[in-house]
Design a protein around this motif. Structure first.
Motif, PDB file in Angstrom:
ATOM      1  N   SER A 146       0.812  -1.213   0.000  1.00  0.00           N
ATOM      2  CA  SER A 146       0.000   0.000   0.000  1.00  0.00           C
ATOM      3  C   SER A 146       0.852   1.273   0.000  1.00  0.00           C
ATOM      4  N   VAL A 147       2.107   1.146   0.439  1.00  0.00           N
ATOM      5  CA  VAL A 147       3.000   2.309   0.455  1.00  0.00           C
ATOM      6  C   VAL A 147       3.226   2.834  -0.962  1.00  0.00           C
ATOM      7  N   LEU A 148       3.158   1.943  -1.939  1.00  0.00           N
ATOM      8  CA  LEU A 148       3.370   2.352  -3.332  1.00  0.00           C
ATOM      9  C   LEU A 148       2.330   3.357  -3.809  1.00  0.00           C
ATOM     10  N   SER A 149       1.179   3.385  -3.139  1.00  0.00           N
ATOM     11  CA  SER A 149       0.136   4.339  -3.540  1.00  0.00           C
ATOM     12  C   SER A 149       0.553   5.774  -3.297  1.00  0.00           C
ATOM     13  N   SER A 150       1.656   5.986  -2.537  1.00  0.00           N
ATOM     14  CA  SER A 150       2.171   7.341  -2.306  1.00  0.00           C
ATOM     15  C   SER A 150       2.673   7.981  -3.598  1.00  0.00           C
ATOM     16  N   LEU A 151       2.846   7.161  -4.638  1.00  0.00           N
ATOM     17  CA  LEU A 151       3.238   7.704  -5.947  1.00  0.00           C
ATOM     18  C   LEU A 151       2.153   8.585  -6.553  1.00  0.00           C
ATOM     19  N   MET A 152       1.014   8.658  -5.867  1.00  0.00           N
ATOM     20  CA  MET A 152      -0.054   9.534  -6.308  1.00  0.00           C
ATOM     21  C   MET A 152       0.399  10.994  -6.337  1.00  0.00           C
ATOM     22  N   ILE A 153       1.466  11.306  -5.601  1.00  0.00           N
ATOM     23  CA  ILE A 153       1.962  12.690  -5.582  1.00  0.00           C
ATOM     24  C   ILE A 153       2.576  13.075  -6.924  1.00  0.00           C
ATOM     25  N   VAL A 154       2.968  12.093  -7.742  1.00  0.00           N
ATOM     26  CA  VAL A 154       3.475  12.382  -9.085  1.00  0.00           C
ATOM     27  C   VAL A 154       2.315  12.932  -9.919  1.00  0.00           C
ATOM     28  N   PRO A 155       2.504  14.022 -10.607  1.00  0.00           N
ATOM     29  CA  PRO A 155       1.416  14.615 -11.396  1.00  0.00           C
ATOM     30  C   PRO A 155       0.776  13.603 -12.344  1.00  0.00           C
ATOM     31  N   THR A 156      -0.542  13.638 -12.411  1.00  0.00           N
ATOM     32  CA  THR A 156      -1.287  12.678 -13.235  1.00  0.00           C
ATOM     33  C   THR A 156      -0.832  12.643 -14.691  1.00  0.00           C
ATOM     34  N   PRO A 157      -0.597  13.785 -15.348  1.00  0.00           N
ATOM     35  CA  PRO A 157      -0.160  13.724 -16.754  1.00  0.00           C
ATOM     36  C   PRO A 157       1.125  12.920 -16.939  1.00  0.00           C
ATOM     37  N   LEU A 158       2.057  13.029 -15.995  1.00  0.00           N
ATOM     38  CA  LEU A 158       3.309  12.276 -16.105  1.00  0.00           C
ATOM     39  C   LEU A 158       3.065  10.785 -15.904  1.00  0.00           C
ATOM     40  N   ARG A 159       2.253  10.460 -14.906  1.00  0.00           N
ATOM     41  CA  ARG A 159       1.945   9.044 -14.636  1.00  0.00           C
ATOM     42  C   ARG A 159       1.219   8.414 -15.814  1.00  0.00           C
ATOM     43  N   ASP A 160       0.237   9.124 -16.344  1.00  0.00           N
ATOM     44  CA  ASP A 160      -0.549   8.570 -17.448  1.00  0.00           C
ATOM     45  C   ASP A 160       0.254   8.482 -18.745  1.00  0.00           C
ATOM     46  N   ALA A 161       1.210   9.389 -18.915  1.00  0.00           N
ATOM     47  CA  ALA A 161       2.065   9.322 -20.107  1.00  0.00           C
ATOM     48  C   ALA A 161       2.882   8.033 -20.095  1.00  0.00           C
ATOM     49  N   ALA A 162       3.438   7.683 -18.927  1.00  0.00           N
ATOM     50  CA  ALA A 162       4.202   6.435 -18.804  1.00  0.00           C
ATOM     51  C   ALA A 162       3.287   5.228 -18.973  1.00  0.00           C
ATOM     52  N   TYR A 163       2.102   5.297 -18.359  1.00  0.00           N
ATOM     53  CA  TYR A 163       1.125   4.200 -18.471  1.00  0.00           C
ATOM     54  C   TYR A 163       0.730   3.987 -19.938  1.00  0.00           C
ATOM     55  N   ASP A 164       0.384   5.065 -20.631  1.00  0.00           N
ATOM     56  CA  ASP A 164      -0.074   4.956 -22.019  1.00  0.00           C
ATOM     57  C   ASP A 164       1.029   4.438 -22.936  1.00  0.00           C
ATOM     58  N   TYR A 165       2.265   4.817 -22.654  1.00  0.00           N
ATOM     59  CA  TYR A 165       3.384   4.370 -23.483  1.00  0.00           C
ATOM     60  C   TYR A 165       3.491   2.840 -23.471  1.00  0.00           C
ATOM     61  N   VAL A 166       3.385   2.270 -22.281  1.00  0.00           N
ATOM     62  CA  VAL A 166       3.461   0.805 -22.149  1.00  0.00           C
ATOM     63  C   VAL A 166       2.185   0.153 -22.683  1.00  0.00           C
ATOM     64  N   ALA A 167       1.030   0.737 -22.360  1.00  0.00           N
ATOM     65  CA  ALA A 167      -0.252   0.144 -22.757  1.00  0.00           C
ATOM     66  C   ALA A 167      -0.379   0.009 -24.270  1.00  0.00           C
ATOM     67  N   LYS A 168       0.102   0.994 -25.009  1.00  0.00           N
ATOM     68  CA  LYS A 168       0.001   0.962 -26.466  1.00  0.00           C
ATOM     69  C   LYS A 168       0.880  -0.116 -27.086  1.00  0.00           C
ATOM     70  N   ARG A 169       1.887  -0.550 -26.368  1.00  0.00           N
ATOM     71  CA  ARG A 169       2.847  -1.515 -26.915  1.00  0.00           C
ATOM     72  C   ARG A 169       2.762  -2.875 -26.234  1.00  0.00           C
ATOM     73  N   ARG A 170       1.784  -3.064 -25.337  1.00  0.00           N
ATOM     74  CA  ARG A 170       1.752  -4.269 -24.503  1.00  0.00           C
ATOM     75  C   ARG A 170       1.576  -5.557 -25.310  1.00  0.00           C
ATOM     76  N   TYR A 171       0.796  -5.513 -26.380  1.00  0.00           N
ATOM     77  CA  TYR A 171       0.610  -6.722 -27.187  1.00  0.00           C
ATOM     78  C   TYR A 171       1.904  -7.093 -27.913  1.00  0.00           C
ATOM     79  N   ASP A 172       2.607  -6.087 -28.420  1.00  0.00           N
ATOM     80  CA  ASP A 172       3.856  -6.344 -29.142  1.00  0.00           C
ATOM     81  C   ASP A 172       4.927  -6.865 -28.196  1.00  0.00           C
TER      82      ASP A 172
END
Length: 206
Positions: A146-172
């Protein structure tokens, strides 16, 4: 998170009789008929939307993850959460199951939205997608996870940019299966709200 519904306007107006043979001053004049039709439409849509909004959330379970069940990366993440979630707080549902539809509908999202960013329904009127959903799931796990949830302090646009980068390539990068991967690990089904549907699908494939 607005509810989506059909627009019945054209259907209702086609069913309202046209009172053109009556005088303009009559209660049955075209203007009054149109006004009555509009009132009927407003009342009908209000009642329907209110009924659905009040009924659906009471039928849906809290803390449900709706995810891409054919994605190897997504399934690995689900297995990790199941292992870490000793208190069994989190439930799961494959996006490809019919059981996922009311959850998506009440959140105002569709399958394409969830394919891009998985969905976490935390409770009535409260849902998250993408990186925020992942961190909110972690917040329900026991320590130390649950301590990992402290990463919520990272701005959402930055977090989602990293998430989307991996998500778009996950099948490949990680591949995908023809059907929900949990069907190959039925011991996990007790944590799935769509377990009956998945078991039935598994029987048909035999």
């Amino acid at each position: 998170m607005a509810l989506r519904g059909r627009n019945w306007n054209s259907i209702w107006k086609s069913l309202i009789p046209r009172c053109y043979s009556t005088p303009a001053s009559s209660p049955q004049s075209p203007n009054n008929c149109a006004s009555a039709a509009d009132n009927l439409l407003i009342n009908e849509s209000t009642v329907s939307a209110t009924a659905e909004a009040e009924t659906l959330p009471t039928l849906l379970r809290p803390r449900v993850v709706v995810y891409d069940g054919v994605c190897h990366l997504c399934h690995s993440g689900v297995k990790w959460v199941i292992k870490a979630d000793k208190d069994k707080k989190i439930k799961f549902c494959c996006l490809q199951s019919k059981a996922a539809e009311p959850y998506m509908r009440v959140c105002g999202v569709d399958k394409e939205d969830v394919l891009r960013r998985f969905l976490f329904i935390e409770g009535p009127g409260l849902y998250h997608q993408g990186s925020t959903a992942a961190l909110r799931v972690l917040s329900h796990l026991p320590l130390p996870y649950s301590v990992l949830s402290s990463l919520m302090i990272v701005p959402t646009p930055l977090r989602d940019a990293a998430y989307d980068y991996v998500a778009k390539r996950r099948y490949d990068w990680f591949g995908k299966h023809e059907d929900c991967l949990v069907l190959k690990e039925t011991e996990l089904l007790e944590r799935f709200i769509d377990w009956e549907e998945l078991l039935e699908r598994s029987r048909k494939q035999l």
